[in-house]
Design a protein around this motif. Structure first.
Motif, PDB file in Angstrom:
ATOM      1  N   UNK A   1     -10.052 -28.100 -22.741  1.00 12.83           N
ATOM      2  CA  UNK A   1     -11.120 -27.205 -22.303  1.00 12.83           C
ATOM      3  C   UNK A   1     -10.600 -25.771 -22.175  1.00 12.83           C
ATOM      4  N   UNK A   2      -9.365 -25.615 -21.708  1.00 13.60           N
ATOM      5  CA  UNK A   2      -8.753 -24.288 -21.643  1.00 13.60           C
ATOM      6  C   UNK A   2      -8.718 -23.663 -23.035  1.00 13.60           C
ATOM      7  N   UNK A   3      -8.339 -24.456 -24.028  1.00 18.42           N
ATOM      8  CA  UNK A   3      -8.266 -23.948 -25.399  1.00 18.42           C
ATOM      9  C   UNK A   3      -9.639 -23.558 -25.930  1.00 18.42           C
ATOM     10  N   UNK A   4     -10.694 -24.194 -25.399  1.00 17.51           N
ATOM     11  CA  UNK A   4     -12.060 -23.866 -25.811  1.00 17.51           C
ATOM     12  C   UNK A   4     -12.621 -22.652 -25.070  1.00 17.51           C
ATOM     13  N   UNK A   5     -11.915 -22.186 -24.040  1.00 16.84           N
ATOM     14  CA  UNK A   5     -12.369 -20.997 -23.322  1.00 16.84           C
ATOM     15  C   UNK A   5     -12.582 -21.177 -21.838  1.00 16.84           C
ATOM     16  N   UNK A   6     -12.283 -22.355 -21.272  1.00 21.08           N
ATOM     17  CA  UNK A   6     -12.411 -22.543 -19.830  1.00 21.08           C
ATOM     18  C   UNK A   6     -11.481 -21.581 -19.105  1.00 21.08           C
ATOM     19  N   UNK A   7     -11.972 -21.017 -17.995  1.00 22.77           N
ATOM     20  CA  UNK A   7     -11.209 -20.002 -17.280  1.00 22.77           C
ATOM     21  C   UNK A   7     -10.569 -20.489 -15.991  1.00 22.77           C
ATOM     22  N   UNK A   8     -11.120 -21.512 -15.348  1.00 18.73           N
ATOM     23  CA  UNK A   8     -10.560 -21.875 -14.051  1.00 18.73           C
ATOM     24  C   UNK A   8     -10.964 -23.246 -13.555  1.00 18.73           C
ATOM     25  N   UNK A   9     -10.341 -23.630 -12.424  1.00 18.17           N
ATOM     26  CA  UNK A   9     -10.633 -24.881 -11.729  1.00 18.17           C
ATOM     27  C   UNK A   9     -10.944 -24.576 -10.273  1.00 18.17           C
ATOM     28  N   UNK A  10     -11.987 -25.208  -9.756  1.00 19.69           N
ATOM     29  CA  UNK A  10     -12.308 -25.107  -8.342  1.00 19.69           C
ATOM     30  C   UNK A  10     -11.437 -26.134  -7.610  1.00 19.69           C
ATOM     31  N   UNK A  11     -10.308 -25.673  -7.119  1.00 25.64           N
ATOM     32  CA  UNK A  11      -9.312 -26.552  -6.514  1.00 25.64           C
ATOM     33  C   UNK A  11      -9.632 -26.842  -5.053  1.00 25.64           C
ATOM     34  N   UNK A  12      -9.878 -25.787  -4.286  1.00 26.61           N
ATOM     35  CA  UNK A  12     -10.106 -25.939  -2.851  1.00 26.61           C
ATOM     36  C   UNK A  12     -11.583 -26.198  -2.579  1.00 26.61           C
ATOM     37  N   UNK A  13     -11.900 -27.472  -2.454  1.00 23.83           N
ATOM     38  CA  UNK A  13     -13.268 -27.947  -2.263  1.00 23.83           C
ATOM     39  C   UNK A  13     -13.213 -29.153  -1.350  1.00 23.83           C
ATOM     40  N   UNK A  14     -14.248 -29.365  -0.560  1.00 27.28           N
ATOM     41  CA  UNK A  14     -14.238 -30.449   0.413  1.00 27.28           C
ATOM     42  C   UNK A  14     -14.193 -31.834  -0.229  1.00 27.28           C
ATOM     43  N   UNK A  15     -14.493 -31.947  -1.522  1.00 24.47           N
ATOM     44  CA  UNK A  15     -14.386 -33.235  -2.207  1.00 24.47           C
ATOM     45  C   UNK A  15     -12.942 -33.592  -2.556  1.00 24.47           C
ATOM     46  N   UNK A  16     -12.003 -32.650  -2.398  1.00 27.35           N
ATOM     47  CA  UNK A  16     -10.604 -32.885  -2.741  1.00 27.35           C
ATOM     48  C   UNK A  16      -9.765 -32.989  -1.474  1.00 27.35           C
ATOM     49  N   UNK A  17      -8.918 -34.013  -1.402  1.00 27.72           N
ATOM     50  CA  UNK A  17      -8.000 -34.091  -0.276  1.00 27.72           C
ATOM     51  C   UNK A  17      -6.776 -33.216  -0.553  1.00 27.72           C
ATOM     52  N   UNK A  18      -5.849 -33.172   0.393  1.00 22.21           N
ATOM     53  CA  UNK A  18      -4.702 -32.271   0.273  1.00 22.21           C
ATOM     54  C   UNK A  18      -3.851 -32.596  -0.946  1.00 22.21           C
ATOM     55  N   UNK A  19      -3.639 -33.883  -1.219  1.00 23.55           N
ATOM     56  CA  UNK A  19      -2.816 -34.273  -2.363  1.00 23.55           C
ATOM     57  C   UNK A  19      -3.478 -33.876  -3.680  1.00 23.55           C
ATOM     58  N   UNK A  20      -4.794 -34.085  -3.779  1.00 32.70           N
ATOM     59  CA  UNK A  20      -5.513 -33.705  -4.993  1.00 32.70           C
ATOM     60  C   UNK A  20      -5.484 -32.200  -5.193  1.00 32.70           C
ATOM     61  N   UNK A  21      -5.618 -31.449  -4.121  1.00 32.59           N
ATOM     62  CA  UNK A  21      -5.568 -29.990  -4.236  1.00 32.59           C
ATOM     63  C   UNK A  21      -4.208 -29.536  -4.755  1.00 32.59           C
ATOM     64  N   UNK A  22      -3.156 -30.114  -4.230  1.00 30.75           N
ATOM     65  CA  UNK A  22      -1.819 -29.730  -4.676  1.00 30.75           C
ATOM     66  C   UNK A  22      -1.622 -30.061  -6.157  1.00 30.75           C
ATOM     67  N   UNK A  23      -2.084 -31.220  -6.580  1.00 32.40           N
ATOM     68  CA  UNK A  23      -1.928 -31.622  -7.975  1.00 32.40           C
ATOM     69  C   UNK A  23      -2.766 -30.753  -8.897  1.00 32.40           C
ATOM     70  N   UNK A  24      -4.010 -30.482  -8.503  1.00 31.74           N
ATOM     71  CA  UNK A  24      -4.867 -29.623  -9.310  1.00 31.74           C
ATOM     72  C   UNK A  24      -4.328 -28.197  -9.389  1.00 31.74           C
ATOM     73  N   UNK A  25      -3.772 -27.711  -8.282  1.00 36.45           N
ATOM     74  CA  UNK A  25      -3.204 -26.358  -8.285  1.00 36.45           C
ATOM     75  C   UNK A  25      -2.042 -26.275  -9.279  1.00 36.45           C
ATOM     76  N   UNK A  26      -1.204 -27.304  -9.290  1.00 36.72           N
ATOM     77  CA  UNK A  26      -0.090 -27.326 -10.229  1.00 36.72           C
ATOM     78  C   UNK A  26      -0.575 -27.371 -11.674  1.00 36.72           C
ATOM     79  N   UNK A  27      -1.615 -28.174 -11.928  1.00 37.10           N
ATOM     80  CA  UNK A  27      -2.185 -28.239 -13.284  1.00 37.10           C
ATOM     81  C   UNK A  27      -2.746 -26.877 -13.695  1.00 37.10           C
ATOM     82  N   UNK A  28      -3.495 -26.250 -12.787  1.00 34.34           N
ATOM     83  CA  UNK A  28      -4.076 -24.940 -13.085  1.00 34.34           C
ATOM     84  C   UNK A  28      -2.986 -23.923 -13.408  1.00 34.34           C
ATOM     85  N   UNK A  29      -1.927 -23.911 -12.623  1.00 35.93           N
ATOM     86  CA  UNK A  29      -0.835 -22.972 -12.884  1.00 35.93           C
ATOM     87  C   UNK A  29      -0.178 -23.273 -14.229  1.00 35.93           C
TER      88      UNK A  29
END
Length: 280
Positions: free
Chosen positions: A209-237
């Motif tokens: 999706x990034x290669x198609x033009x996606x710009x970002x991920x909504x990492x900090x959201x109440x549907x994500x627990x702390x572990x998911x946020x950390x993993x998503x943040x690492x993926x985004x970076x």
């Protein structure tokens, strides 16, 4: 530090506050920047903009677009886009018609399950929303005393596999990322691992999706627990995607999502602004 909330809903879609009142509440909550991201529509932008100017709040004009990927629902937040872009406008109209047209079918299924509800009940609950949908069916069920809140309504009756669920049209995610960019906007996947979407949005898919033009991920959201946020943040970076945080505020329509409960870092907001396509 600036406080930035990039995901809120008004009564134009499935929130409970009119757009102007939502912006006034954002100002009272100490937000400096707030995005109005009603589902599949820009209908609330004008009212929100008028109040934002009066309150001294920066309004980000956005929307949350209904898409699908690998047979799963994925919501795509889009910002700074032109809603009159022909392809986008046609697709949004198709999505909204699909949302609105399934209400009779939902009511029929609920009646078959022994619940007294009709389309008029749902339209009444929808108020000034541009299209009625499952949240408004849920509100009608609450009003009738069938359930206590929207969460119970979805769990018992409205989510896939439940008695009142009816499929509706949503755009292919891989196409909509490009449509948003063509309309001058930037795109962020909303709550990517919330509501069982992790299987459809693994790191390989997010890279595609990034290669198609996606710009970002909504990492900090109440549907994500702390572990998911950390993993998503690492993926985004790792993928050089913007990291956002948001409330997904719906007024009284969603518990625990008060304005500013999650925020976007100012430097990430600047990165998002910088990713806007050049004006044509």
């Amino acid at each position: 530090m600036m406080r930035i909330d990039l995901h809120t809903h008004s009564s134009v879609s499935d929130g409970t506050d009119p757009p102007g009142e939502l912006v006034a509440k954002a100002a009272a909550a100490g937000l400096d920047v707030v995005a109005l991201t009603d589902h599949d529509t820009a209908a609330g932008w004008a009212q929100a903009a008028a109040v934002a100017e009066r309150e001294g709040v920066e309004l980000v004009r956005g929307m949350e677009i209904s898409t699908t990927h690998e047979h799963r629902s994925v919501h795509l937040l889009a910002y700074f886009l032109d809603p009159a872009h022909p392809v986008l406008d046609a697709e949004l109209d198709r999505i909204l018609r699909g949302r609105d047209s399934r209400v009779p079918g939902i009511c029929e299924r609920l009646v078959a399950a022994g619940i007294e509800i009709d389309e008029a009940d749902v339209r009444r609950a929808a108020g000034d929303a541009v299209a009625a949908g499952r949240p408004h069916v849920a509100d009608a069920l609450v009003a009738k005393g069938v359930v206590a809140d929207r969460t119970e309504a979805f769990e018992r009756f409205l989510k896939p596999g439940r008695p009142g669920y009816v499929h509706r049209y949503a755009s292919p995610l891989v196409d909509m990322v490009g449509v948003v960019r063509a309309a001058g906007g930037v795109s962020v996947v909303a709550h990517p691992w919330g509501r069982g979407s992790r299987r459809a949005l693994d790191v390989e898919t997010l890279g595609m999706l990034r290669d198609l033009g996606l710009d970002g991920l909504e990492v900090d959201h109440e549907d994500h627990d702390a572990a998911e946020r950390a993993e998503l943040r690492a993926i985004a970076h790792g993928l050089d995607l913007v990291v956002t945080g948001s409330s997904d505020h719906h007024g009284l329509g969603k518990v625990g999502h008060h304005l500013g409960v999650n925020t976007t870092a100012p430097e990430e907001y600047e990165r998002l602004l910088a990713r806007r396509p050049p004006a044509t």
